[in-house]
Design an enzyme around this catalytic site. Structure first.
Site, PDB file in Angstrom:
ATOM      1  CG  HIS A 123      -3.423  -3.701   3.402  1.00 29.17           C
ATOM      2  ND1 HIS A 123      -2.370  -3.284   4.181  1.00 29.17           N
ATOM      3  CD2 HIS A 123      -4.048  -2.588   2.979  1.00 29.17           C
ATOM      4  CE1 HIS A 123      -2.369  -1.968   4.232  1.00 29.17           C
ATOM      5  NE2 HIS A 123      -3.376  -1.520   3.512  1.00 29.17           N
ATOM      6  CB  CYS A 139      -0.982  -0.061   1.168  1.00 36.25           C
ATOM      7  SG  CYS A 139      -2.445   0.936   0.879  1.00 36.25           S
ATOM      8  CD  GLU A 160      -1.104  -6.529   5.253  1.00 38.33           C
ATOM      9  OE1 GLU A 160      -0.879  -6.762   4.052  1.00 38.33           O
ATOM     10  OE2 GLU A 160      -1.183  -5.366   5.708  1.00 38.33           O
TER      11      GLU A 160
HETATM   12  N1  GLN Z   1      -1.974   6.663   3.149  1.00 39.36           N
HETATM   13  C1  GLN Z   1      -2.080   5.907   1.937  1.00 39.36           C
HETATM   14  C2  GLN Z   1      -3.440   6.079   1.291  1.00 39.36           C
HETATM   15  O1  GLN Z   1      -4.397   6.410   1.967  1.00 39.36           O
HETATM   16  C3  GLN Z   1      -1.769   4.448   2.152  1.00 39.36           C
HETATM   17  C4  GLN Z   1      -2.698   3.759   3.081  1.00 39.36           C
HETATM   18  C5  GLN Z   1      -2.199   2.407   3.515  1.00 39.36           C
HETATM   19  O2  GLN Z   1      -1.007   2.128   3.453  1.00 39.36           O
HETATM   20  N2  GLN Z   1      -3.079   1.562   3.995  1.00 39.36           N
HETATM   21  O3  GLN Z   1      -3.583   5.846   0.120  1.00 39.36           O
END
Ligand code: GLN
Length: 541
Positions: free
Chosen positions: A513, A380, A515
């Site tokens: 994600h 992310c 995970e």
């Molecule tokens: N802050 C980033 C976004 O909102 C990444 C968010 C995250 O890593 N879950 O896109």
């Protein structure tokens, strides 16, 4: 008909109610029953989505896009059943629903009160969308005696009355401390905690005593006597060396048998503990170690990256190596120290994150991984930082940045205003923070012959998301011309989901994600492949 098991905690928090509930769920499932796990959280946030990991640990995201308590991650990892939005409720959500209904005149002029309106709403939630499940295990967050927990405890007391004792069971988990100075195991805190529960009208049926030392006969007897619980229903849970041992240890204590006996049910199958025995063995006995640098903002906080820690262990189990995480705080990582700090590391992982602090350290570490051919996984925010690094240092867009933390640079990462799922358009919000991200399961189409396609062995995947910003598609061709491939895209080709590097043994960034979907009995392919690459790199040192 479903039977309901309520799990409360006493004396102190962090006793492992989530793990106990998840282990019991596995055992009942293994004996042939269908289970569902739920968490009732007494705090006033509508969901944990707006809470800092410093406050509440990881925010776990479900397939259907709920931002939930991290215990739901344990539930999924132990039972393999994907949790849903309806499996986690907070006081905040309940009050918010009630107040909205009241404003619409939904209470027909009545005075709206904790009893019955709040308790009724809690009871509705406990039963919500239950169909063919045999058991609903409901964990009540917090500790008995907290002011916040009271409406929940009152609701489960009423629930037991409404549905009958034969369909409901109360388990109370407490601490039985060992006093080193006098070499004694003390039962008094447990007695007090159960007294508190009984004042509310709840008589526990099973008491699970968490202690450092095995619980001697006399102390069990005492707890049974003072707490009005049959002797065989007082069971111990001594600290385990790895959480994967928990189902084995609860089975040894006959927790599953006691529960079935209570409900007058027979085991449909023999319980299968082999997968947990195998995993425990690998986790405790595996010798070769690989060092992975986890570079993030909350690395020193135990539960901030819970699912990630677990997914890495799962990847290790699959490759027969022990993963040694070197946790590095990104804002303390100065460019001139990178080489020294990362010298014994065979893999670099940048996890999800929010806000500007620590971004430059992350970008420097990614540059180091890219140039030194160290396996890299960016999750992310980690993927977004990898894109910024490439833009600055390879595409020579020196001012490349994200609109999340800069108003003046070139936004290779930008705020997304709307997106598409299954043909439906979703919109972000500038005004509200809670629940307004791209959340939950989204499809990605994978590029033919890419590394990611080989890893997943599929052309299409579905993974869980939680973010507001996206890689700016306008720069796609420029990146690809210079070797950074967009190997996963949303089905409408508008949102980059995965990036990978052409001339690198293993360099992948994912906007989602992975995970959240890794399970000990079914490790996630991306983590298995990452650890495999790390193992190869490690062998070369
Ligand atoms: N802050 C980033 C976004 O909102 C990444 C968010 C995250 O890593 N879950 O896109």
């Amino acid at each position: 008909m479903a039977r309901y098991i309520f799990v409360t905690g006493g004396v102190v928090s962090s006793l492992g109610k989530g793990l106990s509930s998840a282990s019991l769920a596995y055992l009942l499932q293994s004996r042939g029953y269908k289970v569902r796990l739920r968490k009732l959280d007494p705090y006033l946030n509508v969901d944990p989505g707006t809470m800092s990991p410093f406050q509440h640990g990881e925010v776990f995201v479900t397939d259907d896009g709920a931002e939930t308590d991290l215990d739901l991650g344990h539930y999924e990892r132990f039972t393999g059943i994907s949790a849903k939005q309806s499996d986690n409720i907070t006081t905040g959500r309940i009050y918010s629903d009630i107040i909205q209904r009241e404003r619409k005149g939904g209470y027909l002029g009545k005075t709206v009160q904790v009893i019955p309106h709040v308790t009724d709403r809690i009871k509705e939630f406990i039963k919500k969308d239950v169909s063919s499940e045999d058991f609903i295990i409901c964990e009540i967050g917090g500790t008995v005696g907290d002011i916040e927990s009271l409406p929940f405890l009152e609701a489960i007391r009423q629930f037991s009355n409404d549905h009958g004792k034969k369909n409901t069971l109360f388990i109370h988990l407490t601490l039985v401390p060992y006093m080193r100075a006098s070499d004694e195991i003390k039962t008094k805190p447990t007695q007090h905690s159960v007294k508190e529960l009984r004042t509310i009208g709840i008589q526990p049926d099973i008491i699970i005593c968490r202690s450092e030392q095995p619980l001697p006969f006399d102390q069990r007897k005492k707890i049974s006597l003072f707490c009005n619980v049959p002797f065989e229903n007082v069971i111990e849970t001594v600290d385990v060396k790895t959480i994967y041992e928990a189902p084995i240890s609860f089975n040894k204590e006959k927790l599953d048998k006691i529960v079935l006996k209570y409900f007058k049910l027979k085991s449909k199958k023999n319980v299968n503990l082999n997968p947990w025995k195998k995993i425990t063995n690998v986790v405790l006995k595996t010798k070769p170690k690989v060092n992975i640098g986890l570079i993030g903002k909350y690395v020193n906080l135990k539960d901030a990256y819970k699912s990630l820690d677990e997914a890495l262990i799962h990847g290790g189990i699959d490759n027969n190596v022990k993963v040694n995480l070197i946790r590095i705080e990104s804002d303390k990582l100065k460019p001139n120290e990178i080489k020294e700090k990362l010298k014994n590391i065979s893999g670099i992982l940048i996890p999800g994150g929010f806000g500007k602090r620590g971004t430059e350290g992350k970008i420097e570490a990614i540059k180091y991984a890219r140039q030194n051919k160290i396996p890299f996984l960016g999750i992310c925010y980690g993927m977004q930082m990898a894109v910024i690094e490439y833009a600055r240092n390879v595409l020579k867009i020196k001012k490349a940045t994200s609109s999340e933390f800069s108003k003046t640079g070139v936004n290779v990462i930008g705020l997304i205003h709307e997106w598409n799922r299954d043909g439906k358009i979703f919109k972000g919000s500038k005004k509200e923070l809670g629940g307004t991200m791209r959340l939950g399961l989204y499809e990605a189409k994978l590029k033919k012959n890419s590394l990611i396609q080989k890893i997943y062995r599929s052309n299409s995947i579905n993974e869980r998301h939680r973010h507001r910003y996206e890689v700016n598609i306008d720069y796609k061709d420029k990146f690809e011309d210079k070797g950074l491939i967009f190997s996963g895209m949303s089905p409408d080709h508008k949102l980059p989901e995965i990036i990978e590097l052409k001339n690198h043994p293993w360099f992948i960034g994912v906007q989602f994600h992975p995970e959240f979907k890794s399970r000990p009995l079914n490790p996630h392919p991306l983590f298995s492949s990452f650890i495999k690459a790390v193992k190869i790199k490690n062998a070369k040192y």
